[in-house]
Write an enzyme that holds these catalytic residues in place. Structure first.
Site, short mmCIF file in Angstrom:
data_model
loop_
_atom_site.label_atom_id
_atom_site.label_comp_id
_atom_site.label_asym_id
_atom_site.label_seq_id
_atom_site.Cartn_x
_atom_site.Cartn_y
_atom_site.Cartn_z
N GLU A 37 -20.83 20.87 35.31
CA GLU A 37 -21.83 21.48 34.43
C GLU A 37 -22.79 22.42 35.16
O GLU A 37 -23.99 22.16 35.28
CB GLU A 37 -22.62 20.39 33.71
CG GLU A 37 -21.74 19.49 32.87
CD GLU A 37 -22.52 18.50 32.02
OE1 GLU A 37 -23.65 18.15 32.41
OE2 GLU A 37 -21.99 18.07 30.98
N GLU A 96 -15.62 16.13 28.16
CA GLU A 96 -16.48 14.94 28.08
C GLU A 96 -17.07 14.82 26.70
O GLU A 96 -17.49 15.82 26.10
CB GLU A 96 -17.68 15.07 29.03
CG GLU A 96 -17.45 14.80 30.47
CD GLU A 96 -18.77 14.89 31.24
OE1 GLU A 96 -19.85 14.58 30.67
OE2 GLU A 96 -18.73 15.29 32.41
C1 GAL Z 1 -22.78 14.96 31.00
C2 GAL Z 1 -22.48 14.82 32.47
C3 GAL Z 1 -22.00 13.43 32.80
C4 GAL Z 1 -22.93 12.42 32.19
C5 GAL Z 1 -23.04 12.66 30.71
C6 GAL Z 1 -23.95 11.67 30.05
O1 GAL Z 1 -23.51 16.09 30.70
O2 GAL Z 1 -21.49 15.73 32.89
O3 GAL Z 1 -21.95 13.28 34.19
O4 GAL Z 1 -24.18 12.54 32.78
O5 GAL Z 1 -23.56 13.94 30.50
O6 GAL Z 1 -24.20 12.00 28.71
#
Ligand code: GAL
Length: 668
Positions: free
Chosen positions: A151, A309
């Site tokens: 990110e 994700e």
């Molecule tokens: C994302 C991040 C992950 C984790 C997740 C939690 O933005 O890439 O590592 O932190 O959020 O919501």
């Protein structure tokens, strides 16, 4: 098309952080992954301190074992470079590589993302660890994809950044005269006579310079892209057959122009965490997935993309986490797959016992496999296997909404007539209106080919270049239908107002002229003559060729046109001078779409049932039907439901239920 090596069908899995667990647990992880039909896991994202415990001393033994175990279990790996979380030794050794806030505070390690992407020591260390990983794992049979960093989106205001910003500005403007002109530095005595006088937009006494802020965000996007490219190129050189990507994070704090970055990633990957739990989550999901799909067209891996994700259940949001109720895991995942995602990935596989995100949900929760979440995770794995054939299709939209990162950044300067104006919220409102009316839509950036669209919507396109304004004019002259929202066409590409009356670049095209703004209080509503209401904004629109669609029936501009329509060439251009309430916006865009000859994906789908069609362009199509309501819904559609294998005609969906139809009548 470049796609994770060795993977066919849809991807399923998520971040796997075995370094948080004793090695004895890893075989159980793999066994449970197999039970859930996991196909791909991201490994090593934040493992730098375990991979390089001391400067230059690598410990790969544990990662070797993890990759071997995964490979033996038939699970493929998106191997991450851990550069979003440098180890404590790094920041102690290189304090100059720690980031500085706009207030001049140098941050310290103890979290993640605490580095300056322009600091030479950081860049060198990032290249070293990425090279070491590439050398070690280039030939590992589990390696399917390189996942660079995590990110990208940090900013810093140190001297390295200031110097890089000046270099970027010299390249953009050539000389100081052009920069002074673009930034209107004659205002408040900011005229620069030497490049060295230019700083990043750090804390100052009062309002900063909006032109400087806009260029800084553009610069940060390019600077971070440079950091990504360094890693991408060395990974590509080591393993030309393994695609390289990075996971995009969406949010107003992110100074990254994802549309432009997408030409540089082998496949577009997004992380998506809706900030709402109710119907708002469905709308946000659809918006994010449509953005990703359209960004992916610029990528060598496009038009496919990947949801890298999302949250299996509880989402980490400030204030209170919200849970996904039963069934939502599948429904949300399908909403992404419907729009072209080649699978559904999650943060994370096994819930952490400690650390900052110990209560963030996981496919395997604290409760273990005997849990509702894990059962749903297993069911999702099974469903995704059944959907493999949809991978051949993509969404075809005849409606598009304009999206421009520069416009968003220009509107983030605190100089607009109302603090309630938010570019992304304006675009999302247009998207929501079309989503509610059932129209699939694309998000286009300036310069994209518009010829395939019957209807184009420009919400708050505040900043617009002459070139894009010409392109839009040509689109309408050639028969296109256009809806322009308030605060569009106001400024040029440097953020300077276009004189002569609003909406600047689009005055003639819209056949109107606006001399002044009448912003509304956040709680204020203004009645319109057709019984609907407007909020946030109002304007005394003057007609200059357009016809009135409806007028203001109250407020300071009562009696003046609120919505207008103007024929231009073979097309038509609407103007909406206030933020219509959601239903009215939906109805207006439906009217405009009908006039433009566009139909929704499934016209008879009841409200609350999302219908998205993926077609392969060769006669096969799949209709995704997602019932977001709490009641049973019937949809007059027919086909074989890939989720159950049954033939349905019509389709009856239980509350929260889904179907994915291979449509009857399609070649197959
Ligand atoms: C994302 C991040 C992950 C984790 C997740 C939690 O933005 O890439 O590592 O932190 O959020 O919501």
């Amino acid at each position: 098309m470049r796609w994770p090596k060795g993977l066919t069908g849809l991807c399923y899995g998520g971040d796997y952080n075995p370094e948080q667990w004793p090695a004895e647990l890893w075989p159980e992880d793999v066994a449970l992954m197999r039970r859930a039909r996991v196909t791909l896991v991201t490994v090593g994202v934040f493992a730098w301190s375990r991979l390089e415990p001391e400067p230059g001393r690598y410990d790969f033994d544990w990662l070797d074992r993890v990759l071997d175990l995964l490979h033996a279990g038939g699970i493929r790996v998106a191997l991450a470079t851990p550069t979003a979380a440098p180890p404590p030794w790094f920041s102690l050794r290189h304090p100059d590589a720690l980031p500085v806030t706009a207030d001049g505070v140098r941050l310290s390690h103890g979290s993640r993302d605490t580095y300056c992407a322009s600091a030479p020591a950081y860049r060198a260390a990032a290249r070293r660890i990425a090279t070491a990983l590439a050398q070690r794992y280039a030939d590992h049979p589990a390696l399917a994809l390189w996942h660079v960093h995590n990110e990208y989106g940090t900013t810093c205001h140190c001297e390295y950044v200031a110097a890089a910003f000046r270099r970027w500005l010299r390249e953009r403007y050539g000389g100081l005269d052009a920069l002074n002109d673009a930034w209107t530095t004659s205002f408040w005595s900011q005229h620069y006579t030497d490049w060295e006088q230019i700083r990043t937009p750090v804390a100052t006494r009062y309002l900063g310079n909006p032109g400087q802020l806009l260029d800084f965000r553009r610069f940060v996007s390019d600077e971070l892209l440079g950091a990504y490219l360094e890693q991408r190129d060395l990974l590509r050189a080591a393993t030309p057959e393994v695609p390289v990507t990075t996971n995009y994070v969406l949010g107003d704090w992110v100074p990254v122009d994802h549309a432009r970055w997408s030409a540089e990633v082998d496949l577009v990957a997004i992380d998506h965490y809706p900030s709402e739990s109710g119907p708002g989550a469905e709308e946000q999901t659809a918006f994010a997935a449509d953005l990703a799909r359209c960004w992916a067209r610029r990528s060598p891996g496009g038009p496919a993309w990947l949801l890298m994700e999302s949250a299996p259940n509880l989402i980490l949001t400030p204030g209170r986490m919200h849970a996904k109720e039963p069934g939502r895991l599948l429904r949300h995942s399908l909403a992404h797959v419907a729009r072209g995602s080649r699978g559904a990935m999650f943060f994370q596989w096994r819930a952490s016992r400690g650390g900052a995100e110990l209560f963030h949900s996981a496919l395997l929760p604290h409760a273990g496999p005997e849990s509702r979440t894990f059962r749903e995770a297993v069911a999702l794995g099974e469903s995704l296997t059944r959907l493999a054939e949809v991978d051949a299709g993509t969404v075809a939209a005849r409606v598009a909404i304009a999206w421009d990162a520069s416009c968003r950044w220009a509107m983030q300067a605190t100089v607009l007539p109302s603090a309630s104006l938010d570019y992304a919220a304006e675009v999302a409102a247009a998207h929501r209106a079309l989503w509610r009316a059932g129209y699939p839509c694309d998000l286009v950036i300036p310069g994209d080919d518009l010829s395939g669209y019957a209807l184009l919507v420009l919400p708050a396109l505040y900043l617009v270049s002459d070139r894009y304004a010409d392109q839009v004019r040509g689109y309408v002259a050639g028969g296109g239908h256009l809806v322009v929202g308030y605060l569009s066409g106001i400024a040029d590409e440097y953020g300077r107002v276009r004189p002569g009356g609003y909406p600047g670049a689009f005055r003639d095209l819209l056949g109107i002229r606006v001399e002044e703004f009448h912003p509304l209080d956040p709680a204020e509503r203004v009645p319109l003559a057709d019984g609907t209401t407007g909020r946030l904004w109002s304007e005394p629109v003057r007609l200059a060729g357009a016809t009135v669609v409806t007028t203001y029936a109250g407020g300071t501009v009562a009696g003046r046109p609120a919505v207008t329509r103007h024929d231009h060439g073979a097309g038509v251009a609407w103007y909406v001078s206030t933020r219509l309430d959601d239903d009215a916006y939906r109805d207006l865009l439906r009217r405009a779409a009908e006039r433009a000859g566009v139909a929704p994906a499934c016209p008879a789908a009841p409200p609350g049932v999302e219908a998205v069609r993926r077609g392969d362009g060769a006669g096969r199509s799949w209709l995704f039907l997602l019932n977001h309501t709490a009641t049973t819904q019937t949809v007059p559609a027919a086909g074989t439901d890939l989720l159950t294998g049954g033939h349905l005609d019509p389709v009856t969906l239980p509350p929260g239920g889904c179907a994915v139809l291979r449509e009857d009548g399609a070649a197959g």
